[in-house]
Design an enzyme around this catalytic site. Structure first.
Site, PDB file in Angstrom:
ATOM      1  N   LYS A  74     -18.886 -33.031 129.279  1.00  9.87           N
ATOM      2  CA  LYS A  74     -19.685 -32.615 127.561  1.00  9.87           C
ATOM      3  C   LYS A  74     -18.991 -31.106 127.540  1.00  9.87           C
ATOM      4  O   LYS A  74     -19.158 -30.598 126.687  1.00  9.87           O
ATOM      5  CB  LYS A  74     -20.971 -32.891 128.324  1.00  9.87           C
ATOM      6  CG  LYS A  74     -21.906 -33.794 127.789  1.00  9.87           C
ATOM      7  CD  LYS A  74     -23.549 -33.403 128.194  1.00  9.87           C
ATOM      8  CE  LYS A  74     -23.782 -33.099 129.786  1.00  9.87           C
ATOM      9  NZ  LYS A  74     -23.529 -33.130 130.867  1.00  9.87           N
ATOM     10  N   THR A  76     -16.141 -29.635 128.122  1.00 14.77           N
ATOM     11  CA  THR A  76     -14.955 -30.233 127.594  1.00 14.77           C
ATOM     12  C   THR A  76     -14.788 -30.866 126.183  1.00 14.77           C
ATOM     13  O   THR A  76     -13.911 -30.094 125.735  1.00 14.77           O
ATOM     14  CB  THR A  76     -13.849 -30.966 128.793  1.00 14.77           C
ATOM     15  OG1 THR A  76     -14.009 -31.113 129.462  1.00 14.77           O
ATOM     16  CG2 THR A  76     -12.235 -31.088 127.433  1.00 14.77           C
ATOM     17  N   ARG A  97     -23.277 -23.172 130.140  1.00 13.25           N
ATOM     18  CA  ARG A  97     -23.812 -22.447 131.334  1.00 13.25           C
ATOM     19  C   ARG A  97     -22.514 -22.339 131.856  1.00 13.25           C
ATOM     20  O   ARG A  97     -21.927 -22.034 131.651  1.00 13.25           O
ATOM     21  CB  ARG A  97     -25.293 -23.999 131.507  1.00 13.25           C
ATOM     22  CG  ARG A  97     -26.064 -24.608 131.139  1.00 13.25           C
ATOM     23  CD  ARG A  97     -26.528 -25.835 131.821  1.00 13.25           C
ATOM     24  NE  ARG A  97     -25.704 -27.272 131.887  1.00 13.25           N
ATOM     25  CZ  ARG A  97     -25.516 -27.587 132.782  1.00 13.25           C
ATOM     26  NH1 ARG A  97     -27.122 -27.909 133.409  1.00 13.25           N
ATOM     27  NH2 ARG A  97     -24.548 -29.013 132.647  1.00 13.25           N
ATOM     28  N   LYS A 108     -18.581 -31.858 142.381  1.00 14.96           N
ATOM     29  CA  LYS A 108     -17.508 -31.631 141.152  1.00 14.96           C
ATOM     30  C   LYS A 108     -16.100 -31.123 140.734  1.00 14.96           C
ATOM     31  O   LYS A 108     -15.821 -31.320 139.441  1.00 14.96           O
ATOM     32  CB  LYS A 108     -18.164 -31.535 139.278  1.00 14.96           C
ATOM     33  CG  LYS A 108     -19.386 -33.035 139.684  1.00 14.96           C
ATOM     34  CD  LYS A 108     -20.815 -32.895 138.675  1.00 14.96           C
ATOM     35  CE  LYS A 108     -20.189 -32.592 137.062  1.00 14.96           C
ATOM     36  NZ  LYS A 108     -20.944 -32.218 136.025  1.00 14.96           N
ATOM     37  N   ALA A 276     -29.914 -30.074 135.416  1.00 12.39           N
ATOM     38  CA  ALA A 276     -30.952 -30.841 134.260  1.00 12.39           C
ATOM     39  C   ALA A 276     -30.982 -32.099 134.918  1.00 12.39           C
ATOM     40  O   ALA A 276     -32.819 -32.729 134.232  1.00 12.39           O
ATOM     41  CB  ALA A 276     -29.481 -31.872 133.160  1.00 12.39           C
ATOM     42  N   PHE A 304     -26.109 -33.299 132.150  1.00  7.42           N
ATOM     43  CA  PHE A 304     -26.481 -34.629 132.451  1.00  7.42           C
ATOM     44  C   PHE A 304     -26.227 -35.799 130.932  1.00  7.42           C
ATOM     45  O   PHE A 304     -26.107 -35.417 129.723  1.00  7.42           O
ATOM     46  CB  PHE A 304     -27.035 -34.956 133.128  1.00  7.42           C
ATOM     47  CG  PHE A 304     -26.658 -34.154 134.858  1.00  7.42           C
ATOM     48  CD1 PHE A 304     -25.852 -34.990 135.223  1.00  7.42           C
ATOM     49  CD2 PHE A 304     -27.805 -33.677 135.866  1.00  7.42           C
ATOM     50  CE1 PHE A 304     -25.166 -34.263 136.782  1.00  7.42           C
ATOM     51  CE2 PHE A 304     -27.325 -33.304 136.552  1.00  7.42           C
ATOM     52  CZ  PHE A 304     -26.269 -33.488 137.315  1.00  7.42           C
ATOM     53  N   PHE A 385      -9.188 -40.320 128.696  1.00  8.57           N
ATOM     54  CA  PHE A 385      -8.456 -40.736 129.559  1.00  8.57           C
ATOM     55  C   PHE A 385      -7.297 -40.846 129.380  1.00  8.57           C
ATOM     56  O   PHE A 385      -7.512 -41.828 128.858  1.00  8.57           O
ATOM     57  CB  PHE A 385      -9.083 -40.599 130.420  1.00  8.57           C
ATOM     58  CG  PHE A 385     -10.959 -39.924 130.958  1.00  8.57           C
ATOM     59  CD1 PHE A 385     -10.551 -39.068 132.571  1.00  8.57           C
ATOM     60  CD2 PHE A 385     -11.507 -39.179 130.282  1.00  8.57           C
ATOM     61  CE1 PHE A 385     -11.616 -38.018 132.803  1.00  8.57           C
ATOM     62  CE2 PHE A 385     -13.028 -38.645 130.793  1.00  8.57           C
ATOM     63  CZ  PHE A 385     -12.952 -38.211 132.325  1.00  8.57           C
ATOM     64  N   TRP A 413      -8.924 -32.828 125.514  1.00  8.86           N
ATOM     65  CA  TRP A 413      -8.461 -32.540 127.564  1.00  8.86           C
ATOM     66  C   TRP A 413      -7.098 -32.728 127.144  1.00  8.86           C
ATOM     67  O   TRP A 413      -6.297 -31.380 127.573  1.00  8.86           O
ATOM     68  CB  TRP A 413      -8.646 -33.493 127.705  1.00  8.86           C
ATOM     69  CG  TRP A 413      -8.457 -33.306 129.339  1.00  8.86           C
ATOM     70  CD1 TRP A 413      -9.472 -32.810 130.236  1.00  8.86           C
ATOM     71  CD2 TRP A 413      -7.441 -33.741 129.860  1.00  8.86           C
ATOM     72  NE1 TRP A 413      -8.308 -32.966 131.689  1.00  8.86           N
ATOM     73  CE2 TRP A 413      -7.213 -33.332 131.465  1.00  8.86           C
ATOM     74  CE3 TRP A 413      -6.059 -34.456 129.556  1.00  8.86           C
ATOM     75  CZ2 TRP A 413      -5.784 -33.538 132.402  1.00  8.86           C
ATOM     76  CZ3 TRP A 413      -4.866 -34.325 130.933  1.00  8.86           C
ATOM     77  CH2 TRP A 413      -5.536 -34.313 131.680  1.00  8.86           C
TER      78      TRP A 413
END
Length: 560
Positions: A74, A76, A97, A108, A276, A304, A385, A413
């Site tokens: 999100k 990214t 955030r 993560k 969240a 999330f 990806f 990305w």
């Protein structure tokens, strides 16, 4: 040739001086409180004295489907779309955030975007940054100290030590501190009682901080915080302890949003960071409003999946701050769709068209929530990806089109803003068309149990809600005390639409169980806790911290 890590990409970047970034939004060096060359704090009072955007800013919310434990990008996507909008000539400002040290050292790793769609200085943002979280933790723990000191010094408010509900906090995943007994060691060491720690990002101080509009507003919110009950069952607030002034004094500078930049030089406010799955999962209201004051397009995110972050952004933040998004980006990945189709986390990079199709209903539910429940225009961003195959991408895009789902590829990305042009153009179209009929998922005047039920049935797809006896009793108590008209903040697993993280996809025939509720009177909402959600996470078997190191010249490695 191997792929570069996020931190390697970030460290190779040549950032612009933050004074140059500030010029893009009409600020001068005199308007900045510099924290080195690449980050600064901006006084929110400048919104009153500095001219803003000539036209009302378009607000774009980035959310996602239910994620895998690794996250779906999100941040990214938010960064990449922002850079793409800038490439298209738009005056764009991001609002994000601040990362918590818990996930940074836990599951993560870093949380400043990824690949060529990052905010920098990445290491600073992921570690101590400008000290906001330390200040928030200090304010939380000052209140805790004042409660116990009041009891020790004679207890004029007749606080029942067994009913102190305010907990201490630390910004780290530390399960050992979830439940403790303190005050040990004799009469002069305090009153022995059960206590515990929450992670800082789950603290009500963080939530109130992120929903406040000014120091005075924050002080008023802190004064309302419910900290304990007396022996006569009367609520005791932080205001009765006269704690609010000192708490806000600790946050005087922290309340000013932090200005940084993306790899491509797009201005970005990063400020606040409630979880969240536990709290409301959005950056501060002040940062969002500042971004909207200085930009024509503002891209922000909510944590999330859309069942958590987006629901809370829309039902809590937008309601309390009088905001209204113009478009929503729903991030989906091939990996998360396969995960929701039943593929184990370890195998989500392997091609599996059957599981991929089986996971699509999860995406559809989130799209329906945004477009039908909340009445907002949406686009699905298929975040590509390197492990995604052409056959998988073709299947998702074809099925989405068959089902009338608006989907665009996102390759930010690997390509930065250039990889988000198609998505950004669609966002612009949605904003300019203005086809929205924004509404909340529930009415504030409903009883608390009914508001919880509306979220569970409309957003999650549950058949209904069961309330544990203690939760039902506390709801009745809070309504009698006059706290029934607040919005609800659901604490629920991020991995499922249900309260059971193992029920993936789009389950049916389930009920949600509320095992505990707590009032965040300062933040202005009720927290309803489901399942095994805890306000203090633990580290995984192999924490990310084991891979993080620093060289003799001060260069950090392993940070995502």
């Amino acid at each position: 040739m191997g792929f570069k890590s996020d931190i390697e990409i970030a460290q190779e970047a040549v950032p612009q001086d933050i004074r140059e970034i500030s010029k893009k939004i009409g600020l001068t060096e005199d308007d900045l409180e510099l924290y080195g060359k690449y980050k600064a704090k901006i006084d929110y009072n400048l919104m009153k004295t500095k001219p803003g955007s000539d036209k009302k800013a378009k607000l774009i919310l980035t959310t996602a489907i239910n994620p895998t434990p690794a996250g779906e990008g999100k941040t990214t996507t938010t960064v990449g779309v922002g850079d793409a909008l800038a490439k298209l000539g738009k005056n764009v400002v991001l609002a994000l955030r601040e990362p918590s040290l818990g996930p940074v050292f836990g599951v993560k790793g870093g949380a400043a975007g990824g690949g060529y769609a990052q905010v920098i200085p990445m290491e600073d943002i992921n570690l101590h940054f400008t000290g906001d979280f330390h200040a928030i933790g200090a304010a939380n723990n000052l209140l805790a100290a004042m409660i116990d000191n009041h009891i020790y010094q004679g207890n004029a408010l007749d606080i029942d030590p067994r009913r102190v509900i305010w907990r201490r906090c630390v910004d780290m995943n530390d399960r050992q501190l979830r439940n403790v007994v303190d005050g040990l060691g004799g009469k002069s060491q305090g009153y022995v009682r059960e206590d515990g720690f929450d992670i800082t990002v789950a603290s009500e101080v963080m939530a109130a901080f992120c929903l406040a509009n000014s120091l005075d507003d924050l002080k008023d919110r802190f004064s309302k915080i419910l900290v304990a009950y007396s022996r006569k069952n009367e609520p005791i607030t932080a205001g009765q302890l006269n704690a609010q002034g000192a708490m806000v004094a600790l946050l005087k500078d922290a309340l000013k949003p932090n200005l940084v930049q993306t790899l491509e030089g797009t201005p970005c406010f990063i400020h606040g960071g409630p979880f969240a799955n536990i709290a409301h999962g959005c950056n501060s209201v002040i940062a969002t409003k500042m971004a909207m004051h200085f930009g024509d397009y503002v891209v922000t995110e909510a944590g999330f999946g859309a069942d958590l972050g987006a629901e809370k952004f829309l039902d809590i933040k937008c309601r309390l701050a009088d905001l209204e998004p113009d478009a929503v980006i729903i991030v989906a990945t091939i990996k998360a769709l396969k995960y929701n189709g039943g593929v184990p986390k370890a195998d989500v990079t392997k091609e599996n068209l059957e599981a991929l199709e089986k996971g699509l209903p999860n995406l559809l539910k989130h799209v329906e929530n945004i477009t039908q429940v909340f009445g907002l225009p949406a686009v699905v961003a298929l975040n590509r990806f390197v492990t995604d195959t052409d056959a998988e991408i073709d299947l998702v895009t074809r099925k989405c089109k068959e089902l009338g789902v608006n989907v665009k590829m996102s390759e930010v990305w690997g390509k930065g803003g250039e990889g988000g042009i198609e998505l950004a153009e669609e966002v612009i179209r949605l904003c300019e068309e203005g086809k929205k009929d924004f509404k909340f998922a529930y009415d504030l005047d409903l009883p608390l149990k009914e508001k919880i039920t509306q979220i569970a049935t409309k957003i999650y797809g549950a058949d209904g809600v069961d309330f544990a006896p203690a939760a039902a009793k506390e709801i009745d108590n809070l309504e009698k005390l006059g706290y029934g008209k607040v919005p609800v903040c659901m604490a629920k697993t991020q991995y499922s639409l249900t309260d059971d993280e193992k029920k993936l996809g789009r389950p049916t025939g389930f009920r949600i169980t509320i095992r505990q509720v707590s009032l965040s009177a300062g933040a202005g909402f009720l927290v309803a806790i489901t399942g095994a959600i805890m306000k203090m996470p633990g580290l995984p078997k192999v924490p990310a911290a084991e891979k993080i190191d620093v060289s003799s010249d001060g260069k950090i490695t392993g940070l995502f």
